[in-house]
Scaffold this motif. Structure first.
Motif, PDB file in Angstrom:
ATOM      1  N   LYS A 322       0.799  -1.418   0.201  1.00  0.00           N
ATOM      2  CA  LYS A 322       0.048  -0.364   0.040  1.00  0.00           C
ATOM      3  C   LYS A 322       0.861   1.626  -0.486  1.00  0.00           C
ATOM      4  O   LYS A 322       0.396   1.946  -0.838  1.00  0.00           O
ATOM      5  CB  LYS A 322      -0.836  -0.398   1.210  1.00  0.00           C
ATOM      6  N   ASP A 323       2.085   1.204   0.477  1.00  0.00           N
ATOM      7  CA  ASP A 323       2.472   3.043   0.787  1.00  0.00           C
ATOM      8  C   ASP A 323       3.328   2.893  -0.381  1.00  0.00           C
ATOM      9  O   ASP A 323       3.346   4.018  -0.769  1.00  0.00           O
ATOM     10  CB  ASP A 323       3.656   1.711   1.776  1.00  0.00           C
ATOM     11  N   LEU A 324       3.695   1.586  -1.256  1.00  0.00           N
ATOM     12  CA  LEU A 324       4.657   1.710  -2.136  1.00  0.00           C
ATOM     13  C   LEU A 324       2.983   2.158  -3.638  1.00  0.00           C
ATOM     14  O   LEU A 324       4.028   3.143  -4.400  1.00  0.00           O
ATOM     15  CB  LEU A 324       4.775   0.010  -2.691  1.00  0.00           C
ATOM     16  N   LEU A 325       2.101   1.923  -3.394  1.00  0.00           N
ATOM     17  CA  LEU A 325       0.826   1.796  -4.250  1.00  0.00           C
ATOM     18  C   LEU A 325       1.063   3.889  -4.534  1.00  0.00           C
ATOM     19  O   LEU A 325       1.204   4.317  -5.203  1.00  0.00           O
ATOM     20  CB  LEU A 325      -0.136   1.719  -3.979  1.00  0.00           C
ATOM     21  N   TYR A 326       0.765   3.892  -3.276  1.00  0.00           N
ATOM     22  CA  TYR A 326       0.739   5.657  -3.074  1.00  0.00           C
ATOM     23  C   TYR A 326       1.839   6.514  -2.920  1.00  0.00           C
ATOM     24  O   TYR A 326       2.010   7.343  -2.999  1.00  0.00           O
ATOM     25  CB  TYR A 326       0.044   5.843  -1.799  1.00  0.00           C
ATOM     26  N   GLN A 327       3.054   6.191  -3.293  1.00  0.00           N
ATOM     27  CA  GLN A 327       4.340   6.536  -4.140  1.00  0.00           C
ATOM     28  C   GLN A 327       4.211   7.388  -5.463  1.00  0.00           C
ATOM     29  O   GLN A 327       4.357   8.488  -4.808  1.00  0.00           O
ATOM     30  CB  GLN A 327       5.292   6.117  -4.519  1.00  0.00           C
ATOM     31  N   GLU A 328       3.227   7.374  -6.425  1.00  0.00           N
ATOM     32  CA  GLU A 328       3.111   7.653  -7.130  1.00  0.00           C
ATOM     33  C   GLU A 328       1.927   8.044  -7.723  1.00  0.00           C
ATOM     34  O   GLU A 328       1.295   6.678  -6.744  1.00  0.00           O
ATOM     35  CB  GLU A 328       4.069   7.500  -7.967  1.00  0.00           C
ATOM     36  N   LYS A 329       1.493   9.069  -8.475  1.00  0.00           N
ATOM     37  CA  LYS A 329      -0.394   9.418  -8.364  1.00  0.00           C
ATOM     38  C   LYS A 329      -0.220   8.080  -9.664  1.00  0.00           C
ATOM     39  O   LYS A 329       0.543   7.649 -10.572  1.00  0.00           O
ATOM     40  CB  LYS A 329      -0.076  10.718  -9.157  1.00  0.00           C
ATOM     41  N   MET A 330      -1.548   7.442 -10.177  1.00  0.00           N
ATOM     42  CA  MET A 330      -1.746   7.392 -10.688  1.00  0.00           C
ATOM     43  C   MET A 330      -1.267   7.349 -12.313  1.00  0.00           C
ATOM     44  O   MET A 330      -1.894   8.362 -12.934  1.00  0.00           O
ATOM     45  CB  MET A 330      -3.114   6.714 -11.242  1.00  0.00           C
ATOM     46  N   GLU A 331      -0.729   6.297 -13.100  1.00  0.00           N
ATOM     47  CA  GLU A 331      -0.775   7.108 -14.798  1.00  0.00           C
ATOM     48  C   GLU A 331      -1.962   6.906 -15.842  1.00  0.00           C
ATOM     49  O   GLU A 331      -1.816   7.532 -17.093  1.00  0.00           O
ATOM     50  CB  GLU A 331       0.583   7.046 -15.489  1.00  0.00           C
ATOM     51  N   ASN A 332      -3.095   6.339 -15.704  1.00  0.00           N
ATOM     52  CA  ASN A 332      -3.029   5.574 -16.320  1.00  0.00           C
ATOM     53  C   ASN A 332      -3.984   4.237 -16.148  1.00  0.00           C
ATOM     54  O   ASN A 332      -4.357   4.145 -14.602  1.00  0.00           O
ATOM     55  CB  ASN A 332      -2.941   4.963 -17.539  1.00  0.00           C
ATOM     56  N   SER A 333      -5.118   3.809 -16.607  1.00  0.00           N
ATOM     57  CA  SER A 333      -5.322   2.761 -16.179  1.00  0.00           C
ATOM     58  C   SER A 333      -4.900   1.537 -15.687  1.00  0.00           C
ATOM     59  O   SER A 333      -4.171   1.670 -16.454  1.00  0.00           O
ATOM     60  CB  SER A 333      -6.852   2.525 -17.087  1.00  0.00           C
ATOM     61  N   VAL A 334      -5.294   0.430 -14.607  1.00  0.00           N
ATOM     62  CA  VAL A 334      -4.279  -0.346 -14.634  1.00  0.00           C
ATOM     63  C   VAL A 334      -4.769  -1.757 -14.484  1.00  0.00           C
ATOM     64  O   VAL A 334      -6.700  -1.998 -14.480  1.00  0.00           O
ATOM     65  CB  VAL A 334      -4.394  -0.717 -13.190  1.00  0.00           C
ATOM     66  N   ARG A 335      -3.992  -2.524 -15.664  1.00  0.00           N
ATOM     67  CA  ARG A 335      -4.709  -3.533 -15.868  1.00  0.00           C
ATOM     68  C   ARG A 335      -3.612  -5.318 -14.824  1.00  0.00           C
ATOM     69  O   ARG A 335      -5.006  -6.125 -15.496  1.00  0.00           O
ATOM     70  CB  ARG A 335      -4.189  -3.986 -17.346  1.00  0.00           C
ATOM     71  N   LEU A 336      -3.368  -4.835 -14.321  1.00  0.00           N
ATOM     72  CA  LEU A 336      -2.602  -5.783 -13.630  1.00  0.00           C
ATOM     73  C   LEU A 336      -1.278  -5.681 -12.407  1.00  0.00           C
ATOM     74  O   LEU A 336      -1.370  -3.811 -12.258  1.00  0.00           O
ATOM     75  CB  LEU A 336      -1.461  -6.602 -15.025  1.00  0.00           C
ATOM     76  N   LEU A 337      -1.925  -6.259 -11.530  1.00  0.00           N
ATOM     77  CA  LEU A 337      -1.417  -5.123  -9.666  1.00  0.00           C
ATOM     78  C   LEU A 337       0.233  -6.924  -9.489  1.00  0.00           C
ATOM     79  O   LEU A 337      -1.030  -8.208 -10.218  1.00  0.00           O
ATOM     80  CB  LEU A 337      -2.357  -5.600  -8.998  1.00  0.00           C
ATOM     81  N   GLY A 338       1.039  -6.645  -9.132  1.00  0.00           N
ATOM     82  CA  GLY A 338       1.617  -7.886  -9.075  1.00  0.00           C
ATOM     83  C   GLY A 338       2.517  -7.405  -7.333  1.00  0.00           C
ATOM     84  O   GLY A 338       2.761  -6.132  -7.206  1.00  0.00           O
ATOM     85  N   ILE A 339       3.006  -8.382  -6.822  1.00  0.00           N
ATOM     86  CA  ILE A 339       4.111  -8.129  -5.741  1.00  0.00           C
ATOM     87  C   ILE A 339       4.604  -9.158  -5.461  1.00  0.00           C
ATOM     88  O   ILE A 339       4.268 -10.382  -5.358  1.00  0.00           O
ATOM     89  CB  ILE A 339       3.356  -8.224  -3.876  1.00  0.00           C
ATOM     90  N   SER A 340       5.887  -9.176  -5.163  1.00  0.00           N
ATOM     91  CA  SER A 340       7.230  -9.322  -5.466  1.00  0.00           C
ATOM     92  C   SER A 340       7.960  -9.821  -4.315  1.00  0.00           C
ATOM     93  O   SER A 340       7.940  -8.631  -3.727  1.00  0.00           O
ATOM     94  CB  SER A 340       7.681 -10.281  -6.762  1.00  0.00           C
ATOM     95  N   LEU A 341       8.278 -10.752  -3.843  1.00  0.00           N
ATOM     96  CA  LEU A 341       9.040 -10.952  -2.691  1.00  0.00           C
ATOM     97  C   LEU A 341      10.641 -11.248  -3.038  1.00  0.00           C
ATOM     98  O   LEU A 341      10.839 -12.847  -3.956  1.00  0.00           O
ATOM     99  CB  LEU A 341       9.288 -11.106  -0.924  1.00  0.00           C
ATOM    100  N   SER A 342      11.559 -10.450  -2.603  1.00  0.00           N
ATOM    101  CA  SER A 342      13.209 -11.255  -3.669  1.00  0.00           C
ATOM    102  C   SER A 342      14.310 -10.616  -1.597  1.00  0.00           C
ATOM    103  O   SER A 342      13.457 -10.531  -0.799  1.00  0.00           O
ATOM    104  CB  SER A 342      13.709 -10.438  -4.356  1.00  0.00           C
ATOM    105  N   ASN A 343      14.720 -11.239  -1.789  1.00  0.00           N
ATOM    106  CA  ASN A 343      16.220 -11.227  -1.061  1.00  0.00           C
ATOM    107  C   ASN A 343      15.906 -12.551   0.023  1.00  0.00           C
ATOM    108  O   ASN A 343      15.460 -11.693   1.268  1.00  0.00           O
ATOM    109  CB  ASN A 343      16.088  -9.475   0.137  1.00  0.00           C
ATOM    110  N   LEU A 344      15.615 -13.151  -0.818  1.00  0.00           N
ATOM    111  CA  LEU A 344      14.654 -14.235   0.536  1.00  0.00           C
ATOM    112  C   LEU A 344      15.777 -14.648   0.866  1.00  0.00           C
ATOM    113  O   LEU A 344      17.674 -15.070   0.385  1.00  0.00           O
ATOM    114  CB  LEU A 344      14.109 -15.540  -0.409  1.00  0.00           C
ATOM    115  N   ASN A 345      15.293 -15.507   2.200  1.00  0.00           N
ATOM    116  CA  ASN A 345      16.378 -16.384   3.380  1.00  0.00           C
ATOM    117  C   ASN A 345      16.283 -17.827   2.615  1.00  0.00           C
ATOM    118  O   ASN A 345      17.187 -19.042   3.435  1.00  0.00           O
ATOM    119  CB  ASN A 345      15.841 -16.707   4.494  1.00  0.00           C
TER     120      ASN A 345
END
Length: 368
Positions: A322-345
């Motif tokens: 959510k914090d990342l979502l609100y960092q910037e305003k939307m540029e257009n309508s959205v067709r895909l959203l994804g969340i990933s985790l990296s830097n794994l243990n």
């Protein structure tokens, strides 16, 4: 006492017309039409062709000019390897839901050893069906699979019921299957070798099997020993993971574009829940959370944040997204959203996994 053998349950998963299918997935206007990924100019080469284009004889590695002659209505699309890698990562994440013994061959195919697996399913045939279903759910793409006792036979089998199908060659049918197989369909026997075999009266696996190891060595060098073994169903090569998992992700493509951040929150909730479920199932955690946004004009944006600690909690993942979502305003309508985790243990898990990779004694008669 019944004899025991080293028999493994191997699945070869091969995506159907991968590059072309991704392009058709991302651009609905291309669906059902003959398309070629690659260059359509005089010096261009086809990297992949949709099944609609293949009906006209268009194939990968074909000159673009020839492809256009074969199919005048052919639509050429530029390659987008960044996108193909993203989808490939999704597909590999599905593989890891079932086993850690995954050996990728390319972006669109891999071997899976499911002799022992994470879902407790004894049937490799059923697992292959589940894997294909999960790939469809996650990416919208079709996959084919071959299932058998070793990598060679599984790879050959994956071509039999393409597209969007699978074929199992159980232990008791291996020899008959190989004897009846056209040598052109033997993985590792190319066009020139096949032509040489034809000249020597070798057309099927049975013909190949009739030759002695010495004769094959004299006529085909070191490869002759390989041919001698594979036609008898002998291959000891294990599925060898060549890299540890570096990230874990989930994403959703929407039927209708989203026009406001408010409408995205519910979607992100479901995606974060899926990511957390996969993290728990894989027994890993990560520090870097990345939000992926694809706009209706196919522009792709990512925003990341690295925490000071490993997380796998849905709540933490969702709040960070959510914090990342609100960092910037939307540029257009959205067709895909994804969340990933990296830097794994996962470094310690790599050591643990290597200790488990050894032959398994199983009874000759077991569910396949």
């Amino acid at each position: 006492m019944q004899e025991t053998l080293h028999i493994r349950k191997i699945i070869h998963v091969d995506m159907d017309a991968f590059y072309a299918s991704v392009e058709q997935l991302d651009n609905p206007d291309l669906r059902g039409k003959p398309i070629a990924v690659g260059g359509g100019g005089e010096r261009g080469v086809v990297s992949a062709a949709s099944y609609e284009a293949r009906k006209y004889g268009v194939r990968s590695a074909m000159a673009g000019a020839l492809a256009r002659k074969l199919c005048p209505d052919l639509i050429f699309v530029r390659t987008n390897f960044e996108r193909y890698r993203q989808v490939s990562d999704q597909i590999r994440a599905v593989f890891y839901e079932f086993t850690d013994l995954v050996e990728p061959l390319s972006l669109d195919e891999a071997y899976l050893d499911v002799t022992e697996n994470k879902v407790g399913m004894p049937s490799a045939t059923v697992i292959a069906s589940w894997v294909r279903q999960r790939i469809k759910e996650e990416t919208g793409l079709n996959a084919s699979a071959g299932i058998s006792i070793n990598k060679f036979i599984a790879k050959v089998a994956s071509d039999i019921n393409k597209p969007n199908g699978q074929k199992t060659i159980p232990p008791e049918e291996v020899i008959e299957f190989l004897e009846q197989l056209d040598i052109r369909k033997f993985y590792g026997i190319g066009k020139k070798t096949a032509e040489k075999m034809y000249l020597k009266g070798i057309f099927t696996g049975m013909d190949l099997k009739s030759k002695t190891k010495e004769w094959l060595g004299e006529n085909f060098g070191k490869s002759g020993v390989y041919y001698y073994d594979i036609v008898r169903g002998i291959q000891h090569s294990q599925v060898k993971p060549n890299r540890i998992r570096k990230s874990l992700a989930a994403e959703r493509t929407f039927r209708e574009n989203i026009t406001s951040e408010i409408f995205m929150l519910e979607k992100l909730d479901h995606i974060a829940e899926e990511v957390a479920r996969r993290l728990a199932k894989s027994e890993v955690a990560g520090k870097t959370i990345t939000l992926k946004i694809k706009y209706s004009d196919f522009t792709l944006k990512t925003r990341s944040k690295t925490l000071d600690y490993y997380v796998r909690s849905k709540d933490v993942i969702l709040e960070t997204a959510k914090d990342l979502l609100y960092q910037e305003k939307m540029e257009n309508s959205v067709r895909l959203l994804g969340i990933s985790l990296s830097n794994l243990n996962t470094e310690d898990k790599k050591k643990e996994k290597s200790k488990k990779e050894k032959p398994i004694d199983v009874q000759v008669k077991f569910e396949f």
